[in-house]
Write an enzyme that holds these catalytic residues in place. Structure first.
Site, mmCIF file in Angstrom:
data_model
loop_
_atom_site.group_PDB
_atom_site.id
_atom_site.type_symbol
_atom_site.label_atom_id
_atom_site.label_comp_id
_atom_site.label_asym_id
_atom_site.label_seq_id
_atom_site.Cartn_x
_atom_site.Cartn_y
_atom_site.Cartn_z
ATOM 1 N N PRO A 91 -7.959 -47.455 10.959
ATOM 2 C CA PRO A 91 -8.804 -48.339 10.153
ATOM 3 C C PRO A 91 -9.146 -47.782 8.767
ATOM 4 O O PRO A 91 -9.603 -48.529 7.905
ATOM 5 C CB PRO A 91 -10.067 -48.538 11.003
ATOM 6 C CG PRO A 91 -9.993 -47.574 12.125
ATOM 7 C CD PRO A 91 -8.615 -47.021 12.196
ATOM 8 N N GLU A 118 -11.828 -42.776 19.674
ATOM 9 C CA GLU A 118 -12.491 -42.836 18.367
ATOM 10 C C GLU A 118 -11.540 -42.501 17.227
ATOM 11 O O GLU A 118 -11.866 -42.726 16.057
ATOM 12 C CB GLU A 118 -13.705 -41.900 18.333
ATOM 13 C CG GLU A 118 -14.888 -42.409 19.150
ATOM 14 C CD GLU A 118 -15.278 -43.840 18.784
ATOM 15 O OE1 GLU A 118 -15.694 -44.061 17.643
ATOM 16 O OE2 GLU A 118 -15.157 -44.724 19.654
ATOM 17 N N ARG A 156 12.555 -57.270 10.438
ATOM 18 C CA ARG A 156 13.114 -58.580 10.088
ATOM 19 C C ARG A 156 13.641 -58.612 8.652
ATOM 20 O O ARG A 156 14.374 -59.530 8.285
ATOM 21 C CB ARG A 156 12.086 -59.690 10.310
ATOM 22 C CG ARG A 156 10.880 -59.590 9.433
ATOM 23 C CD ARG A 156 9.853 -60.644 9.787
ATOM 24 N NE ARG A 156 10.286 -61.992 9.452
ATOM 25 C CZ ARG A 156 10.359 -62.466 8.203
ATOM 26 N NH1 ARG A 156 10.023 -61.703 7.179
ATOM 27 N NH2 ARG A 156 10.770 -63.691 7.985
#
Ligand code: 9D3
Length: 271
Positions: A91, A118, A156
């Protein structure tokens, strides 16, 4: 050349399963890329195969230990040509986007490192990471789904991954525009709603202009941030003006749904 990817994960089956379908799965069976999961637990140093431990300083949750993850990353590097990039999913990372996906499609060899609990012991990032990537400001319970999203977006783009070579570039974000609406049969639904006439009339120039106008208008209404970083041609400014004049009162903004009635539920632990 085949793109070679290693994914360091405590849930290798999640990775193996996730890459097996659709465009991504077909690209792998065609040999355009290989994706191999490596489990830090196989590099743990005790009989219990411990991969996590309590945080120094106290607090909730557990932290991924250095040695098992470092062992997995080094095993991954050893399987790849020199110069493989090591990307942590977390994050705190740089937001993933199509520009980064295009960049990564040229990398050749890549190690994706998934966190759990965590997060990582900070010293892992210091010595092992070339960069850290986040999918955005929401809380996942681990890096695997993020790694799968990155792999799907990158694979892709590899030459030969899509049946029609052009369609990767024509996609949303290829040119900073959202897609135009799509329709297929039947021409009229049971409730009477029909396909826009212009798409049925076979005037390809009119269809091109209608699609461009829809793409511009929808981008302005739903993602104005995308249009602000894009230069519009004279034709595009004309078409956008027409669209906005015709859509003065938008019936509904899909990107701003009414909030569901106050549920007063647990908001989780935050980012
Ligand atoms: C709930 C714990 N948070 C502390 C207040 C920090 C936290 C630790 C670990 C939040 C998320 C995670 C696990 N997330 C990922 O591994 C992750 C992730 C994400 O959560 N959001 C967006 N992109 C990514 S990439 C990897």
């Amino acid at each position: 050349m085949m793109m070679r990817v290693r994914v360091v994960s405590l849930f290798p089956e999640m990775v193996d399963t996730g890459v097996g379908f659709g465009v991504c799965g077909r690209a792998l069976t065609r040999g355009l890329a290989e994706v191999v999961a490596i489990n830090p637990r196989d590099f743990a140093q005790d009989v219990h195969r411990t991969v996590d431990d309590r945080p120094y300083g106290g607090g909730p949750g557990m932290v991924l230990k250095v040695e098992p993850v470092q062992g997995a990353i080094r095993a991954a590097r050893a399987q790849l040509p020199a110069g493989a990039r090591v990307v942590f999913l977390g994050p705190q990372g740089r937001r993933f986007d199509q520009a980064l996906a295009r960049d990564m499609a040229g990398w050749g060899a890549l190690v994706l490192v998934c966190g759990r609990y965590e997060g990582f012991d900070e010293r892992l990032l210091e010595t092992e990471a070339d960069c850290e990537i986040s999918l955005g400001d929401f809380v996942l319970s681990g890096g695997e789904l993020a790694a799968l999203a990155v792999i799907d977006a990158v694979v892709r783009l590899l030459p030969g991954a899509l049946g029609d070579e052009g369609s990767a570039q024509a996609d949303s974000f290829g040119d900073d525009l959202l897609d135009c609406p799509h329709y297929t049969r039947p021409e009229v639904l049971g409730d009477g709603r029909s396909v826009p006439d212009v798409l049925l009339e076979g005037n390809h120039e009119a269809i091109r202009r209608w699609r461009l106008k829809q793409a511009l208008g929808r981008t302005q209404l739903r993602r104005p941030d995308l249009l602000r970083r894009r230069v519009l041609s004279v034709e595009e400014r004309q078409l956008l003006g027409e669209y906005l004049a015709e859509h003065r009162a938008q019936a509904r903004n899909f990107n701003d749904p009414e909030p569901v009635a106050a549920a007063d539920h647990d908001e989780g632990e935050g980012l």
